[in-house]
Write a protein that holds these residues in place. Structure first.
Motif, PDB file in Angstrom:
ATOM      1  N   LYS A   1      56.523 -47.871  -6.634  1.00 27.15           N
ATOM      2  CA  LYS A   1      57.355 -48.914  -6.040  1.00 27.15           C
ATOM      3  C   LYS A   1      57.186 -48.943  -4.526  1.00 27.15           C
ATOM      4  N   LYS A   2      57.110 -47.750  -3.934  1.00 30.93           N
ATOM      5  CA  LYS A   2      56.948 -47.678  -2.489  1.00 30.93           C
ATOM      6  C   LYS A   2      55.637 -48.313  -2.059  1.00 30.93           C
ATOM      7  N   ARG A   3      54.589 -48.107  -2.842  1.00 28.52           N
ATOM      8  CA  ARG A   3      53.282 -48.683  -2.512  1.00 28.52           C
ATOM      9  C   ARG A   3      53.273 -50.191  -2.706  1.00 28.52           C
ATOM     10  N   MET A   4      54.177 -50.702  -3.511  1.00 30.09           N
ATOM     11  CA  MET A   4      54.227 -52.140  -3.787  1.00 30.09           C
ATOM     12  C   MET A   4      54.873 -52.952  -2.663  1.00 30.09           C
ATOM     13  N   PHE A   5      55.520 -52.279  -1.720  1.00 24.87           N
ATOM     14  CA  PHE A   5      56.181 -53.007  -0.645  1.00 24.87           C
ATOM     15  C   PHE A   5      55.200 -53.858   0.151  1.00 24.87           C
ATOM     16  N   GLY A   6      53.939 -53.465   0.177  1.00 22.74           N
ATOM     17  CA  GLY A   6      52.951 -54.181   0.961  1.00 22.74           C
ATOM     18  C   GLY A   6      52.728 -55.613   0.511  1.00 22.74           C
ATOM     19  N   MET A   7      52.987 -55.916  -0.761  1.00 24.46           N
ATOM     20  CA  MET A   7      52.726 -57.274  -1.246  1.00 24.46           C
ATOM     21  C   MET A   7      53.942 -58.184  -1.080  1.00 24.46           C
ATOM     22  N   VAL A   8      55.041 -57.652  -0.548  1.00 23.28           N
ATOM     23  CA  VAL A   8      56.234 -58.463  -0.287  1.00 23.28           C
ATOM     24  C   VAL A   8      56.013 -59.302   0.970  1.00 23.28           C
ATOM     25  N   ASP A   9      56.207 -60.612   0.866  1.00 19.89           N
ATOM     26  CA  ASP A   9      56.008 -61.498   2.017  1.00 19.89           C
ATOM     27  C   ASP A   9      57.202 -61.487   2.965  1.00 19.89           C
ATOM     28  N   LYS A  10      58.403 -61.302   2.419  1.00 18.01           N
ATOM     29  CA  LYS A  10      59.597 -61.270   3.260  1.00 18.01           C
ATOM     30  C   LYS A  10      60.656 -60.390   2.594  1.00 18.01           C
ATOM     31  N   MET A  11      61.223 -59.469   3.379  1.00 17.88           N
ATOM     32  CA  MET A  11      62.340 -58.669   2.917  1.00 17.88           C
ATOM     33  C   MET A  11      63.596 -59.195   3.606  1.00 17.88           C
ATOM     34  N   VAL A  12      64.548 -59.668   2.816  1.00 18.94           N
ATOM     35  CA  VAL A  12      65.795 -60.197   3.354  1.00 18.94           C
ATOM     36  C   VAL A  12      66.847 -59.103   3.260  1.00 18.94           C
ATOM     37  N   CYS A  13      67.271 -58.591   4.411  1.00 17.06           N
ATOM     38  CA  CYS A  13      68.221 -57.483   4.474  1.00 17.06           C
ATOM     39  C   CYS A  13      69.629 -57.999   4.741  1.00 17.06           C
ATOM     40  N   VAL A  14      70.613 -57.343   4.143  1.00 16.77           N
ATOM     41  CA  VAL A  14      71.993 -57.822   4.251  1.00 16.77           C
ATOM     42  C   VAL A  14      72.660 -57.444   5.574  1.00 16.77           C
ATOM     43  N   SER A  15      72.004 -56.586   6.360  1.00 17.92           N
ATOM     44  CA  SER A  15      72.564 -56.190   7.657  1.00 17.92           C
ATOM     45  C   SER A  15      71.459 -55.686   8.562  1.00 17.92           C
ATOM     46  N   ARG A  16      71.770 -55.589   9.833  1.00 13.43           N
ATOM     47  CA  ARG A  16      70.799 -55.026  10.782  1.00 13.43           C
ATOM     48  C   ARG A  16      70.523 -53.565  10.467  1.00 13.43           C
ATOM     49  N   TYR A  17      71.539 -52.859  10.012  1.00  6.12           N
ATOM     50  CA  TYR A  17      71.379 -51.450   9.653  1.00  6.12           C
ATOM     51  C   TYR A  17      70.364 -51.289   8.521  1.00  6.12           C
ATOM     52  N   THR A  18      70.511 -52.097   7.479  1.00  8.40           N
ATOM     53  CA  THR A  18      69.565 -52.039   6.366  1.00  8.40           C
ATOM     54  C   THR A  18      68.156 -52.392   6.834  1.00  8.40           C
ATOM     55  N   ALA A  19      68.050 -53.379   7.712  1.00 11.42           N
ATOM     56  CA  ALA A  19      66.742 -53.774   8.242  1.00 11.42           C
ATOM     57  C   ALA A  19      66.101 -52.641   9.036  1.00 11.42           C
ATOM     58  N   GLN A  20      66.878 -51.988   9.882  1.00 18.04           N
ATOM     59  CA  GLN A  20      66.353 -50.882  10.691  1.00 18.04           C
ATOM     60  C   GLN A  20      65.895 -49.724   9.819  1.00 18.04           C
ATOM     61  N   LYS A  21      66.684 -49.419   8.781  1.00 22.52           N
ATOM     62  CA  LYS A  21      66.304 -48.344   7.872  1.00 22.52           C
ATOM     63  C   LYS A  21      65.019 -48.698   7.117  1.00 22.52           C
ATOM     64  N   ALA A  22      64.910 -49.944   6.664  1.00 16.08           N
ATOM     65  CA  ALA A  22      63.722 -50.376   5.922  1.00 16.08           C
ATOM     66  C   ALA A  22      62.478 -50.283   6.794  1.00 16.08           C
ATOM     67  N   MET A  23      62.604 -50.701   8.045  1.00 13.78           N
ATOM     68  CA  MET A  23      61.443 -50.657   8.951  1.00 13.78           C
ATOM     69  C   MET A  23      61.035 -49.226   9.263  1.00 13.78           C
ATOM     70  N   SER A  24      62.018 -48.338   9.458  1.00 17.74           N
ATOM     71  CA  SER A  24      61.700 -46.963   9.835  1.00 17.74           C
ATOM     72  C   SER A  24      61.167 -46.147   8.661  1.00 17.74           C
TER      73      SER A  24
END
Length: 373
Positions: free
Chosen positions: A130-153
């Motif tokens: 699943k982790k390797r599959m993130f590369g084919m996602v065109d857009k990740m819509v995060c419910v908060s800035r915190y979730t976005a920061q965690k996803a990016m890091s």
């Protein structure tokens, strides 16, 4: 119908379970249906675990646009793949649906994959496919800035692939005559007219012990002598391990008469629980957003949340409520005292709440996202 005229919303549960993710799916299904109508597109929603009957009874989109598979995974996967390869957008409600999207992308590279990221399910994902599959996602819509920061890091996802769209209030949420249920509810829980009621609504899960209810219980211990009419109601389903843990804390601090564990609360009873309470509190440290915060504020409750996670977005950086340091018992205690002393004067700004988290705002943000892709 051409691929550019189709999009598919894929979910695990939407109408057969209650919780933050399910509420997001419900509101988003309505947004997508409205978008499809206005752009002359064909929108379809499928759910792995909902039944077709549950899907038909929903009030968010016409039954002709949705289908439930009652847990029949193979049928669900085949149907999703067939529709997905002819879709312009494939929107996933949960990362567990990534394998199907990966297969769709393999056969239809032009299909745009949009993944919703809610919170802890994203950054606690174990290493693997699943982790390797993130590369084919065109857009990740995060419910908060915190979730976005965690996803990016955690996954090194580039910023241009991330969008933040905060959760919204349910478009059908209303107060109505729910206040009529409050006297009976107070009687059920042994709450008197003089009592000041704290309320937390969350799942008690031993694998996700980050909501902060244990810290509220500890703060209650140091408050009970000065504020004997203080009651704490903890609502939500639980697993056996966490329920035993919470009960042991209550006994340890001699709070049997001050803390009520309600168990699962049906959606039809939630409004009455909010109206019964004086303060909503959940000083968490890993909350993706916290939809219960905005629901509590809709019903006029002041709120206290943690300053280290998605609660910051839900409480608008402290403009709509109070932010405390999770685990800081003294800070939690003082915030509760302040709320008690300001009772009736600390009601959240309803207009600001609707401006930030109303359904129309949510709809516009999603429309802008889809138009730009």
């Amino acid at each position: 119908m051409a691929k550019s005229d189709n999009f598919l919303f894929v979910t695990l549960n939407s109408f057969s379970a209650t919780g933050g993710i399910e509420k997001v799916c419900q509101s988003l299904s309505m947004v997508l249906h409205k978008y499809a109508l206005s752009h002359e597109m064909n929108m379809r929603m499928v759910s792995m675990y909902d039944t077709t009957e549950q899907m038909k009874k929903n009030k968010y989109l016409p039954s002709a646009h949705c289908k439930g598979f009652s847990g029949k995974r193979l049928s669900f996967a085949i149907s999703t793949f067939r529709f997905g390869i002819n879709a312009r957008f494939l929107i996933l409600s949960h990362l567990n649906l990534l394998p199907i999207a990966w297969l769709v992308k393999l056969f239809s590279p032009k299909t745009k994959i949009i993944l919703l990221a809610h919170g802890i399910e994203i950054w606690l994902i174990p290493p693997g496919i699943k982790k390797r599959m993130f590369g084919m996602v065109d857009k990740m819509v995060c419910v908060s800035r915190y979730t976005a920061q965690k996803a990016m890091s955690v996954f090194n996802i580039p910023e241009h692939k991330i969008s933040v769209i905060n959760n919204a209030l349910d478009p059908f949420l209303e107060i109505g005559n729910e206040a009529l249920k409050v006297p009976e509810l107070k009687k059920k829980y042994g709450i008197n007219q003089k009592d000041y009621v704290l309320f937390t609504l969350t799942r008690l899960d031993s694998r996700e012990r980050y909501k902060g209810y244990d810290h509220v219980i500890k703060a209650m211990y140091s408050l009970k002598d000065s504020y004997p009419h203080l009651k704490y109601v903890i609502g939500g389903s639980s697993d056996a391990v966490e329920l035993d843990f919470v009960k042991s804390l209550i006994q340890k601090f001699n709070l049997t008469n001050n803390v009520v564990i309600t168990g699962f609360i049906d959606e039809s009873e939630l409004a009455a629980h909010f109206l019964m309470s004086d303060l909503f509190i959940m000083p968490s440290n890993q909350e993706g957003f916290g939809i219960s915060f905005i629901e509590a504020m809709y019903f006029g409750l002041p709120v206290i949340g943690g300053n280290a996670d998605g609660s910051v977005d839900a409480i608008a950086n402290g403009e709509l409520g109070t932010l405390v340091t999770p685990g800081d018992i003294e800070s939690i205690k003082q915030s509760i005292i302040t709320a008690i002393n300001q009772k009736g004067k600390n009601i959240p700004d309803h207009d600001k709440l609707i401006h930030l988290f109303g359904f129309e705002t949510y709809q516009k943000k999603w429309e802008n996202l889809l138009i730009q892709m």
